[in-house]
Design a protein around this motif. Structure first.
Motif, PDB file in Angstrom:
ATOM      1  N   VAL A   1       0.846  -1.187   0.000  1.00  0.00           N
ATOM      2  CA  VAL A   1       0.000   0.000   0.000  1.00  0.00           C
ATOM      3  C   VAL A   1       0.883   1.239   0.000  1.00  0.00           C
ATOM      4  O   VAL A   1       2.027   1.209   0.475  1.00  0.00           O
ATOM      5  CB  VAL A   1      -0.944   0.042   1.221  1.00  0.00           C
ATOM      6  CG1 VAL A   1      -1.962  -1.078   1.147  1.00  0.00           C
ATOM      7  CG2 VAL A   1      -0.153  -0.031   2.520  1.00  0.00           C
TER       8      VAL A   1
ATOM      9  N   VAL B   1      -2.685   5.158  -5.019  1.00  0.00           N
ATOM     10  CA  VAL B   1      -3.397   3.912  -4.724  1.00  0.00           C
ATOM     11  C   VAL B   1      -2.881   2.782  -5.605  1.00  0.00           C
ATOM     12  O   VAL B   1      -2.655   2.967  -6.803  1.00  0.00           O
ATOM     13  CB  VAL B   1      -4.916   4.085  -4.950  1.00  0.00           C
ATOM     14  CG1 VAL B   1      -5.635   2.747  -4.818  1.00  0.00           C
ATOM     15  CG2 VAL B   1      -5.482   5.096  -3.972  1.00  0.00           C
TER      16      VAL B   1
ATOM     17  N   GLN C   1      -5.372  -3.417  -5.701  1.00  0.00           N
ATOM     18  CA  GLN C   1      -4.979  -4.697  -5.114  1.00  0.00           C
ATOM     19  C   GLN C   1      -5.397  -5.896  -5.962  1.00  0.00           C
ATOM     20  O   GLN C   1      -4.733  -6.921  -5.977  1.00  0.00           O
ATOM     21  CB  GLN C   1      -5.561  -4.817  -3.700  1.00  0.00           C
ATOM     22  CG  GLN C   1      -5.051  -3.763  -2.727  1.00  0.00           C
ATOM     23  CD  GLN C   1      -3.542  -3.834  -2.520  1.00  0.00           C
ATOM     24  OE1 GLN C   1      -2.968  -4.910  -2.439  1.00  0.00           O
ATOM     25  NE2 GLN C   1      -2.905  -2.668  -2.432  1.00  0.00           N
TER      26      GLN C   1
END
Length: 210
Positions: free
Chosen positions: A154, A180, A183
């Motif tokens: 992250v 960001v 994921q």
């Protein structure tokens, strides 16, 4: 993808998995095992009580398995699971045979099936990894009594939006402006973590022992 969809895929589409246990010395041992049934929170398989596999399961409830489907690497879907298994006994043997009729060819008589016992994987964490998608697609899931484990990388507030992380990402899954990492597309390669000039990228999941 949901955890339940992953469990169903394991049983219906993958079915045969490469299963890992440990022997009395703690060394890993693998074997091919068929996942014969599943529900919302567990998976079921069986084995014979006379096998070393049975002895390893009884000595150590911790298990892991991986299965792969695809004609080649770039068309494959891999699912891996780590969890714990417990013996349920012979009560569901006939039920699993009815759902997997090929087993009657291996153990054709009721007497021969007396050697069999059913195991339940009652808690586990898993990973769905789809290389057929561009960018790749991954999904972490948990089932039964296991909590979901957060892994990967992250971007923290230390980010200066220089773009170095994005330049080194093989799947281009980093939104530099927003700071960001997507994921579901991250391959967990760690390039962003190693190359960030201000150490703004953190690795999740380190030190987890549950």
């Amino acid at each position: 993808m949901t955890a339940q969809e992953c469990l169903k895929y394991i049983v219906k589409e993958l079915h045969t998995v490469v299963f890992s246990t440990v022997d009395e010395k703690g060394y890993p041992v693998t074997c091919a095992i068929d996942m014969m049934d599943g529900d919302e929170s567990s998976l079921y398989f069986l084995t014979a009580r006379g096998k070393q596999f049975f002895s390893r399961l009884k000595a150590n409830r911790h298990i892991a398995f991986t299965a792969l489907r695809g004609k080649d690497t770039l068309s494959s879907i891999a699912v891996s699971v780590q969890g714990e298994a417990k013996e349920l006994g012979s009560g569901r043997v006939e039920d699993l045979f009815q759902k997997n009729s090929y087993m009657y060819e291996i153990y054709p008589t009721r007497q021969s099936r007396e050697a069999l016992t059913v195991f339940q994987i009652y808690r586990g964490r898993g990973e769905w990894f789809d290389l057929s998608k561009k960018p790749i697609e991954r999904f972490d899931f948990s089932f039964g009594e296991a909590s979901r484990k957060q892994e990967g990388y992250v971007i923290t507030r230390k980010c200066i939006h220089c773009g170095v992380c994005s330049q080194t990402c093989p799947q281009q899954c980093i939104d530099v402006a927003a700071g960001v990492i997507r994921q579901q597309n991250c391959p967990h390669c760690g390039n962003c973590y190693r190359r960030c000039p201000v150490k703004a990228v953190e690795r999740r999941g380190r030190g987890d022992t549950e």
